[in-house]
Design an enzyme around this catalytic site. Structure first.
Site, PDB file in Angstrom:
ATOM      1  N   SER A   7       1.812  -5.622   6.708  1.00 17.97           N
ATOM      2  CA  SER A   7       0.601  -4.900   6.287  1.00 17.97           C
ATOM      3  C   SER A   7      -0.604  -5.365   7.088  1.00 17.97           C
ATOM      4  O   SER A   7      -0.968  -6.546   7.073  1.00 17.97           O
ATOM      5  CB  SER A   7       0.333  -5.152   4.809  1.00 17.97           C
ATOM      6  OG  SER A   7      -0.979  -4.712   4.496  1.00 17.97           O
ATOM      7  N   HIS A  32       2.549  -1.105   7.904  1.00 19.44           N
ATOM      8  CA  HIS A  32       1.990  -0.662   6.626  1.00 19.44           C
ATOM      9  C   HIS A  32       0.465  -0.632   6.728  1.00 19.44           C
ATOM     10  O   HIS A  32      -0.166  -1.621   7.094  1.00 19.44           O
ATOM     11  CB  HIS A  32       2.445  -1.641   5.536  1.00 19.44           C
ATOM     12  CG  HIS A  32       2.116  -1.230   4.143  1.00 19.44           C
ATOM     13  ND1 HIS A  32       2.851  -0.309   3.428  1.00 19.44           N
ATOM     14  CD2 HIS A  32       1.130  -1.632   3.304  1.00 19.44           C
ATOM     15  CE1 HIS A  32       2.341  -0.166   2.215  1.00 19.44           C
ATOM     16  NE2 HIS A  32       1.284  -0.965   2.118  1.00 19.44           N
ATOM     17  N   ASP A  34      -2.889   0.089   4.569  1.00 15.78           N
ATOM     18  CA  ASP A  34      -3.414   0.205   3.210  1.00 15.78           C
ATOM     19  C   ASP A  34      -4.751   0.925   3.206  1.00 15.78           C
ATOM     20  O   ASP A  34      -5.767   0.374   3.643  1.00 15.78           O
ATOM     21  CB  ASP A  34      -3.584  -1.190   2.602  1.00 15.78           C
ATOM     22  CG  ASP A  34      -2.256  -1.793   2.203  1.00 15.78           C
ATOM     23  OD1 ASP A  34      -1.535  -1.148   1.415  1.00 15.78           O
ATOM     24  OD2 ASP A  34      -1.926  -2.893   2.688  1.00 15.78           O
ATOM     25  N   MET A  36      -7.809   2.245   1.207  1.00 17.69           N
ATOM     26  CA  MET A  36      -8.524   2.054  -0.072  1.00 17.69           C
ATOM     27  C   MET A  36      -9.843   2.811   0.008  1.00 17.69           C
ATOM     28  O   MET A  36     -10.533   2.742   1.029  1.00 17.69           O
ATOM     29  CB  MET A  36      -8.787   0.562  -0.295  1.00 17.69           C
ATOM     30  CG  MET A  36      -7.511  -0.277  -0.285  1.00 17.69           C
ATOM     31  SD  MET A  36      -7.833  -1.980  -0.767  1.00 17.69           S
ATOM     32  CE  MET A  36      -6.233  -2.725  -0.424  1.00 17.69           C
ATOM     33  N   HIS A  65      -0.200   3.859   2.912  1.00 22.40           N
ATOM     34  CA  HIS A  65      -0.223   3.710   1.453  1.00 22.40           C
ATOM     35  C   HIS A  65      -1.610   4.119   0.969  1.00 22.40           C
ATOM     36  O   HIS A  65      -2.584   3.398   1.192  1.00 22.40           O
ATOM     37  CB  HIS A  65       0.098   2.232   1.138  1.00 22.40           C
ATOM     38  CG  HIS A  65      -0.050   1.844  -0.294  1.00 22.40           C
ATOM     39  ND1 HIS A  65      -0.020   0.526  -0.697  1.00 22.40           N
ATOM     40  CD2 HIS A  65      -0.210   2.578  -1.429  1.00 22.40           C
ATOM     41  CE1 HIS A  65      -0.156   0.463  -2.019  1.00 22.40           C
ATOM     42  NE2 HIS A  65      -0.287   1.698  -2.473  1.00 22.40           N
ATOM     43  N   MET A  67      -4.268   4.353  -1.522  1.00 27.17           N
ATOM     44  CA  MET A  67      -4.827   3.887  -2.795  1.00 27.17           C
ATOM     45  C   MET A  67      -6.147   4.619  -2.973  1.00 27.17           C
ATOM     46  O   MET A  67      -7.235   4.052  -2.770  1.00 27.17           O
ATOM     47  CB  MET A  67      -5.013   2.362  -2.748  1.00 27.17           C
ATOM     48  CG  MET A  67      -3.709   1.607  -2.944  1.00 27.17           C
ATOM     49  SD  MET A  67      -3.834  -0.119  -2.472  1.00 27.17           S
ATOM     50  CE  MET A  67      -3.508   0.008  -0.718  1.00 27.17           C
ATOM     51  N   MET A 136       4.656  -1.442  -6.750  1.00 28.93           N
ATOM     52  CA  MET A 136       3.650  -2.480  -6.553  1.00 28.93           C
ATOM     53  C   MET A 136       4.068  -3.728  -7.330  1.00 28.93           C
ATOM     54  O   MET A 136       4.355  -3.652  -8.528  1.00 28.93           O
ATOM     55  CB  MET A 136       2.274  -2.027  -7.074  1.00 28.93           C
ATOM     56  CG  MET A 136       1.583  -0.937  -6.274  1.00 28.93           C
ATOM     57  SD  MET A 136       1.316  -1.295  -4.528  1.00 28.93           S
ATOM     58  CE  MET A 136       0.427  -2.848  -4.579  1.00 28.93           C
ATOM     59  N   ASP A 174       5.864  -3.968  -2.564  1.00 33.91           N
ATOM     60  CA  ASP A 174       4.576  -4.257  -1.930  1.00 33.91           C
ATOM     61  C   ASP A 174       3.755  -5.199  -2.798  1.00 33.91           C
ATOM     62  O   ASP A 174       3.366  -4.838  -3.908  1.00 33.91           O
ATOM     63  CB  ASP A 174       3.830  -2.925  -1.723  1.00 33.91           C
ATOM     64  CG  ASP A 174       2.506  -3.090  -1.001  1.00 33.91           C
ATOM     65  OD1 ASP A 174       2.177  -4.222  -0.594  1.00 33.91           O
ATOM     66  OD2 ASP A 174       1.798  -2.071  -0.844  1.00 33.91           O
TER      67      ASP A 174
END
Ligand code: DX5
Ligand code: ZN
Length: 222
Positions: A7, A32, A34, A36, A65, A67, A136, A174
């Site tokens: 990540s 990966h 992330d 956000m 991913h 979020m 998660m 994750d």
């Protein structure tokens, strides 16, 4: 077949291309990313422009991913930017089936994410339509948090359910994955491993990826 997805959340944000090259050379399978949005989780991280830039510097598939609140609005942007795998949280997606279908129509792998306290039964209807489920094992929002132990059982239950239904949905884990729990997570049946701090917080990030690869190879041979 076990896949390792370092990540970038724990990488040096001023040197993302170097991080991508390093993990690629060390034998990672995916990168990966992330995302956000400051709403679904407090922090702001990467946007489609980062994904497009990363796409130019690595051959590894990008595992994005999301979020974010309102993932429906974000899916086309990240698909267009070159995300290869796109996952959305069930907690943020009232139109989960529509969103998963949109990801697949864009030719990307579609993933459904569950927070640690969201019951696995939330997956029952969507499971045949998802390419992967991301469980998660920390509360989403930041890296370097301790692994939530109850996640072991969730992986095992989910894998059993997928097998019972004769599906090929992959299980990704994750949060808090490290060299100490990696082997047990392989035994639980996790297939895709996200690792942020375990890789980038190490003085030898490539060594950590190679060690994970070795453990995975040993487990796969059995
Ligand atoms: C947490 C993110 C994770 C994070 C994992 O919200 O979804 O992908 O980067 O980091 P570690 O491996 O440090 O727990
Ligand atoms: Zn993540």
């Amino acid at each position: 077949m076990i896949q390792i997805a370092p990540s970038l959340l724990s990488a040096d944000f001023s040197r993302l291309a170097d991080a991508a090259h390093m993990v690629e050379k060390a034998g990672a399978d995916l990168i990966h990313v992330d995302v956000m949005d400051g709403h679904f989780v407090p922090m702001l991280t990467f946007g489609p422009a980062h994904v497009a830039a990363l796409k130019k510097v690595t051959a590894l598939p990008l595992d994005v991913h999301l979020m974010v609140d309102n993932p429906s609005a974000m899916i086309p942007l990240f698909a267009e930017a070159g995300a290869d795998w796109i996952s959305i949280h069930v907690e943020a997606a009232p139109h989960l089936h529509r969103d998963v279908s949109a990801i697949r129509r864009a030719g990307r792998k579609a993933g459904v994410v569950l927070n640690p306290a969201t019951p696995l039964t939330a997956l029952e209807a969507i499971l045949p339509d998802a390419d992967f489920v991301l469980l998660m094992s920390v509360n989403p929002g930041r890296g370097s948090q301790p692994f939530i132990e109850a996640s072991h059982e969730r992986i095992r239950l989910l894998r059993r359910r997928i097998e019972e239904r004769g599906l090929r949905t992959l299980v990704e884990i994750d949060g808090g994955v490290n060299l100490k729990n990696f082997e047990r997570l392989c035994e639980d049946g996790a297939q895709v491993f996200v690792a942020g701090n375990a890789v980038f917080g190490s003085p030898d990030p490539a060594g950590v990826i190679r060690t994970m690869r070795d453990i995975a190879a040993r487990k796969e041979r059995r």
